[in-house]
Write an enzyme that holds these catalytic residues in place. Structure first.
Site, mmCIF file in Angstrom:
data_model
loop_
_atom_site.group_PDB
_atom_site.id
_atom_site.type_symbol
_atom_site.label_atom_id
_atom_site.label_comp_id
_atom_site.label_asym_id
_atom_site.label_seq_id
_atom_site.Cartn_x
_atom_site.Cartn_y
_atom_site.Cartn_z
ATOM 1 N N ASP A 1 0.827 -1.138 -0.067
ATOM 2 C CA ASP A 1 -0.056 -0.172 -0.046
ATOM 3 C C ASP A 1 0.886 1.283 -0.165
ATOM 4 O O ASP A 1 1.177 1.927 0.910
ATOM 5 C CB ASP A 1 -0.868 -0.127 1.214
ATOM 6 C CG ASP A 1 -1.793 1.212 1.284
ATOM 7 O OD1 ASP A 1 -2.104 1.740 0.326
ATOM 8 O OD2 ASP A 1 -2.203 1.454 2.691
HETATM 9 C C1 SPV Z 1 -7.221 2.474 3.793
HETATM 10 O O1 SPV Z 1 -7.731 1.511 4.365
HETATM 11 O O2 SPV Z 1 -6.460 2.018 2.796
HETATM 12 C C2 SPV Z 1 -6.838 3.618 4.723
HETATM 13 C C3 SPV Z 1 -6.965 3.764 6.307
HETATM 14 O O3 SPV Z 1 -6.443 4.365 4.164
HETATM 15 S S1 SPV Z 1 -5.441 3.283 6.996
HETATM 16 O O4 SPV Z 1 -5.129 1.830 6.595
HETATM 17 O O5 SPV Z 1 -5.905 3.171 8.328
HETATM 18 O O6 SPV Z 1 -4.507 4.357 6.610
HETATM 19 MG MG MG Z 2 -5.328 3.953 2.239
#
Ligand code: SPV
Ligand code: MG
Length: 328
Positions: free
Chosen positions: A64
């Site tokens: 991510d």
């Molecule tokens: C996601 O779910 O991708 C978010 C929320 O951006 S967090 O993972 O808490 O950043």
């Molecule tokens: Mg996110």
């Protein structure tokens, strides 16, 4: 012809549900069905889906880090048949995690596509992305190493999203990262000062984004306590009683929905819970399956050693070497 999504709009749900809307991430059709059919003890149901960057990328097997742009992620959602999410059973609304917004030139295409697939809320975070693939997840241990965008420049991005949303039922939401981009201090006095500065910064940003015309503001935090979020909600509400406020109780998940609503929150997002639960659950199950079926490897001491060491890479190599999987 393109099937028309019949999802509910986030703005009409807010109006219908006394400004209290509950979203949960889903990353495949099965998890969508789970949240569609779930009913809490109090009869509460999830109103819609959070299309999480974290869980969408995890599902794809990539980190991510915003290596895949928001437009590419939205395109994958549109192409994977997700339009069908509302064609049977109770309709759900949907909000899309647009990371740091992507290329400004692609915003009209992104908003058009999101609108086409029935998404009623787009959330953009004020992290400073230096290059694609450089994003740090807000809850990562290293989130304090990520800088934040200049608030006035970010307000320009918000205006671009608003302009692209003209005539569409899609709420532009500014996500404030002042609490997650903060580096915690070991000295208690410095820590207190840094928290106060983050609060001041978050409020300044919220007011700047409000002036830029946002429809909603999300405040994120990685604290285990809800205190800073609740304090922010109260302080911001005193300035502006109307703008929709969004919270994400992942690190402070023991906090009740009621206390967040009471402090002024309108949309509560359970952002990666189903994916986290899945990861936690499947590891021990696959270990168990391997442990309970050692017969296949009864004479294969090397493969057994891989299993005992829980070394999946080693086991896969042995399986291939021994052609248990036939020819590749
Ligand atoms: C996601 O779910 O991708 C978010 C929320 O951006 S967090 O993972 O808490 O950043
Ligand atoms: Mg996110």
């Amino acid at each position: 012809s393109v099937p028309k999504p019949s999802s509910l709009s986030v703005s009409s749900l807010l109006a219908k549900k006394n400004n209290k809307v509950l979203l949960c991430e889903t990353h495949d059709r099965f998890s969508t069905e789970i949240i569609r059919n779930g009913v809490g003890k109090d009869g509460q149901v999830f109103d819609g889906i959070w299309y999480s960057g974290l869980t969408q990328t995890t599902y794809l097997g990539v980190p991510d880090v915003e290596l895949i742009s928001p437009l590419q992620r939205a395109s994958l959602l549109a192409l994977n048949g997700d339009l069908k999410r509302t064609t049977n059973g109770r309709p759900l609304c949907a909000a899309f995690d647009a990371d740091s917004g992507g290329n400004i030139g692609e915003i009209p295409a992104l908003v058009t596509l999101l609108s086409l697939v029935g998404i009623g809320m787009v959330i953009v975070e004020d992290k400073a992305l230096t290059a694609p693939g450089q994003k740090v997840n807000s809850l990562a241990a290293t989130s304090g190493t990520q800088g934040q965008a200049d608030p006035d420049e970010f307000a320009g991005l918000i205006r671009a999203f608003k302009a692209a949303s003209t005539g569409r039922d899609i709420l532009t939401t500014a996500r404030i990262e002042s609490f997650t981009c903060r580096i915690a201090k070991s000295d208690p006095v410095e820590e207190k000062e840094s928290c106060e500065k983050a609060m001041e910064d978050a409020l300044h940003r919220a007011k700047t984004y409000y002036a830029a015309g946002v429809d909603a503001i999300m405040i994120h935090s990685k604290s285990k306590s809800p205190d800073e979020v609740i304090q922010f909600l109260h302080k911001y509400r005193a300035f502006d009683p109307h703008t929709t406020l969004v919270v994400v109780p992942t690190s402070y998940s023991a906090t009740t929905k009621e206390s967040l609503y009471a402090a002024g929150a309108n949309v509560i997002i359970y952002a990666n819970h189903l994916m986290r639960a899945k990861i936690t659950a499947v590891g021990p199950i696959s270990d168990k399956v391997l442990a309970q079926n050692p017969d296949l490897f009864i004479d294969d001491k090397e493969a057994l050693a891989c299993i005992q060491a829980r070394n999946y890479g080693c086991l896969l190599r042995k399986l291939r070497e021994r052609s248990y999987w036939g020819e590749e």
